[in-house]
Design an enzyme around this catalytic site. Structure first.
Site, PDB file in Angstrom:
ATOM      1  N   HIS A  65      -7.350 -12.175  -0.437  1.00 20.11           N
ATOM      2  CA  HIS A  65      -7.352 -10.711  -0.584  1.00 20.11           C
ATOM      3  C   HIS A  65      -7.420 -10.299  -2.050  1.00 20.11           C
ATOM      4  O   HIS A  65      -6.817 -10.918  -2.921  1.00 20.11           O
ATOM      5  CB  HIS A  65      -6.187 -10.067   0.164  1.00 20.11           C
ATOM      6  CG  HIS A  65      -4.820 -10.259  -0.406  1.00 20.11           C
ATOM      7  ND1 HIS A  65      -4.297  -9.461  -1.398  1.00 20.11           N
ATOM      8  CD2 HIS A  65      -3.831 -11.143  -0.095  1.00 20.11           C
ATOM      9  CE1 HIS A  65      -3.044  -9.845  -1.666  1.00 20.11           C
ATOM     10  NE2 HIS A  65      -2.750 -10.865  -0.896  1.00 20.11           N
ATOM     11  N   ASP A 179      -0.275 -12.432  -6.919  1.00 18.18           N
ATOM     12  CA  ASP A 179      -0.576 -12.220  -5.488  1.00 18.18           C
ATOM     13  C   ASP A 179      -1.607 -11.106  -5.412  1.00 18.18           C
ATOM     14  O   ASP A 179      -1.258  -9.945  -5.578  1.00 18.18           O
ATOM     15  CB  ASP A 179       0.715 -11.855  -4.768  1.00 18.18           C
ATOM     16  CG  ASP A 179       0.500 -11.495  -3.307  1.00 18.18           C
ATOM     17  OD1 ASP A 179      -0.603 -11.715  -2.787  1.00 18.18           O
ATOM     18  OD2 ASP A 179       1.452 -10.968  -2.699  1.00 18.18           O
ATOM     19  N   GLU A 211      -4.986  -5.975   2.198  1.00 17.66           N
ATOM     20  CA  GLU A 211      -4.083  -6.940   2.859  1.00 17.66           C
ATOM     21  C   GLU A 211      -2.642  -6.466   2.773  1.00 17.66           C
ATOM     22  O   GLU A 211      -1.869  -6.601   3.726  1.00 17.66           O
ATOM     23  CB  GLU A 211      -4.224  -8.326   2.199  1.00 17.66           C
ATOM     24  CG  GLU A 211      -3.494  -9.450   2.947  1.00 17.66           C
ATOM     25  CD  GLU A 211      -2.099  -9.741   2.455  1.00 17.66           C
ATOM     26  OE1 GLU A 211      -1.423 -10.590   3.042  1.00 17.66           O
ATOM     27  OE2 GLU A 211      -1.624  -9.101   1.476  1.00 17.66           O
ATOM     28  N   GLU A 212      -2.291  -5.924   1.618  1.00 13.35           N
ATOM     29  CA  GLU A 212      -0.875  -5.582   1.364  1.00 13.35           C
ATOM     30  C   GLU A 212      -0.375  -4.407   2.206  1.00 13.35           C
ATOM     31  O   GLU A 212       0.811  -4.115   2.219  1.00 13.35           O
ATOM     32  CB  GLU A 212      -0.661  -5.285  -0.133  1.00 13.35           C
ATOM     33  CG  GLU A 212      -0.952  -6.462  -1.067  1.00 13.35           C
ATOM     34  CD  GLU A 212       0.067  -7.589  -0.963  1.00 13.35           C
ATOM     35  OE1 GLU A 212       1.016  -7.477  -0.162  1.00 13.35           O
ATOM     36  OE2 GLU A 212      -0.107  -8.581  -1.692  1.00 13.35           O
ATOM     37  N   ASP A 234      -3.824 -17.628  -0.282  1.00 10.87           N
ATOM     38  CA  ASP A 234      -2.943 -16.537  -0.713  1.00 10.87           C
ATOM     39  C   ASP A 234      -1.769 -17.179  -1.454  1.00 10.87           C
ATOM     40  O   ASP A 234      -1.760 -18.380  -1.715  1.00 10.87           O
ATOM     41  CB  ASP A 234      -2.490 -15.735   0.526  1.00 10.87           C
ATOM     42  CG  ASP A 234      -2.053 -14.306   0.200  1.00 10.87           C
ATOM     43  OD1 ASP A 234      -1.632 -14.047  -0.942  1.00 10.87           O
ATOM     44  OD2 ASP A 234      -2.122 -13.452   1.116  1.00 10.87           O
ATOM     45  N   HIS A 325       5.862  -9.548  -5.701  1.00  7.80           N
ATOM     46  CA  HIS A 325       5.623  -8.102  -5.730  1.00  7.80           C
ATOM     47  C   HIS A 325       6.398  -7.386  -6.829  1.00  7.80           C
ATOM     48  O   HIS A 325       6.816  -6.240  -6.681  1.00  7.80           O
ATOM     49  CB  HIS A 325       5.877  -7.488  -4.351  1.00  7.80           C
ATOM     50  CG  HIS A 325       4.884  -7.960  -3.313  1.00  7.80           C
ATOM     51  ND1 HIS A 325       4.881  -7.528  -2.015  1.00  7.80           N
ATOM     52  CD2 HIS A 325       3.835  -8.816  -3.403  1.00  7.80           C
ATOM     53  CE1 HIS A 325       3.888  -8.104  -1.353  1.00  7.80           C
ATOM     54  NE2 HIS A 325       3.242  -8.904  -2.184  1.00  7.80           N
TER      55      HIS A 325
HETATM   56 ZN    ZN Z   1      -0.750 -11.711  -0.791  1.00  4.90          ZN
END
Ligand code: ZN
Length: 352
Positions: A65, A179, A211-212, A234, A325
């Site tokens: 992603h 990420d 994706e998130e 990922d 994140h």
């Molecule tokens: Zn991810």
């Protein structure tokens, strides 16, 4: 710096919060286009790059992603304070005091995520972490009108300010949006590796969007490609001193994780036993370190991808990183290299 790290840096420095992937998509296309036969972008913004193999060979989709967690402008009050909502499962605690970038139709605007100061906070407030709903962005403007004049408007996406640091003698990379820019760089490098090697498969190298916010892009990309098999690249969570093994079992520096099960709300994936065996035997044949992982409360594009069409056998190759994140995600170069080796070998040796 090795080519893969140069690519990773370019991907990280480009913005791409969920739903606003234009910048990172451009970098992804530029880095992959000379190594494939065809590049398409679908209506949602997924990039589908095709590298032709033998006629009647397997059709393999490899997906990473493009998007990153961020924020979105909700409103600007009379005094020019910018309020926002999260875009994806951002770690709100890490926002306080961070430099951010607002992406407006007039270009980028810097700001800082402001919080109630220590002097005005009550003792009970000091003892708890601050939710995003109690923060604002200070973009250095004195009114709603001034904010509008520099381009800020409702719906503008916001990212952590971009940076790319290496330390640990060059063994570690620390940056926001590792990420999943590491997954994108691994995917691009694996496609580059195929260049001069014979391979049967037609490879669909896909950079997915959104994706998130629930693995949305992977859904349309998988139905467009309709592959025989798919590999998702990922990141996953690497252990740290505060995370017990009961929760997280993968370590950074110990090789890519082969995830066998995950589940986040209604999204999840269980790796088929045959796929598990294929990835393990590929890693072992190549002498690549790997880790097996079962991790509830998260999901990847595999969750929606494998449900496309008549069902797609899907495997996950994940790079462990710490501090997920947040603006300081941290991963090891050796894991990025080993994930690339595993993906390359997987694509080259897969037979339907
Ligand atoms: Zn991810």
């Amino acid at each position: 710096m090795q080519e893969i790290l140069e690519t990773l840096k370019k991907l990280i420095m480009a913005a791409g919060p969920s739903g606003f992937e234009q910048q990172v998509r451009e970098v992804f296309v530029k880095e992959i286009m000379n190594h494939v036969d065809q590049v398409q972008v679908d209506a949602l913004g997924n990039v589908i790059a095709v590298k032709n193999g033998r006629k009647n060979g397997p059709r393999i989709m490899v997906a990473a992603h493009l998007d990153e967690v961020g924020l979105i402008v909700k409103y600007v009050d009379e005094a020019g304070w910018v309020y926002f909502e999260p875009l994806g499962f951002i770690d709100e605690r890490s926002l306080a005091g961070q430099l951010v970038t607002i992406h407006t139709h007039r270009g980028t605007v810097s700001g800082v995520a402001g919080i109630k100061g220590k002097l005005s906070a009550k003792p009970e407030e000091l003892a708890k972490s601050i939710p995003a709903s109690e923060m604002w962005i200070d973009a250095g403007v004195a009114s709603q009108k001034e904010a509008g004049e520099i381009g800020i408007s409702i719906g503008d996406p916001i990212t952590f300010q971009k940076r790319f640091e290496t330390f640990g003698g060059g063994s570690v990379i620390c940056a926001p949006s590792l990420d999943n820019r590491v997954g994108c760089s691994v995917l691009i490098e694996a496609v580059r590796n195929l260049k001069n090697k014979p391979h049967d498969a037609t490879v669909y190298a896909v950079g997915t969007v959104q994706e998130e916010v629930g693995c949305r892009g992977a859904k349309t990309a998988a139905s467009a490609v309709n592959p025989d098999v798919a590999f998702v690249v990922d990141t996953t969570i690497g252990e740290d001193p505060a995370t017990p093994r009961k929760v997280v079992t993968t370590k950074i520096g110990a090789g890519p994780a082969i995830r066998l099960m995950d589940q986040s709300l209604m999204l999840g994936h269980i790796t088929p036993p045959r796929m598990k065996q294929f990835l393990i035997s590929t890693a072992e044949a190549e002498g690549i370190p790997y880790q097996l992982e079962v991790l509830p409360r998260v999901a990847t594009d595999a969750a929606t991808l494998h449900l496309s069409g008549r069902g797609i056998p899907t495997g996950s190759i994940l790079i462990p990183r710490r501090y997920f994140h947040t603006p300081v995600e941290l991963a090891m170069v050796s894991d990025i290299q080993n994930a690339t080796r595993l993906l390359t070998a997987g694509v080259m040796s897969y037979h339907a």
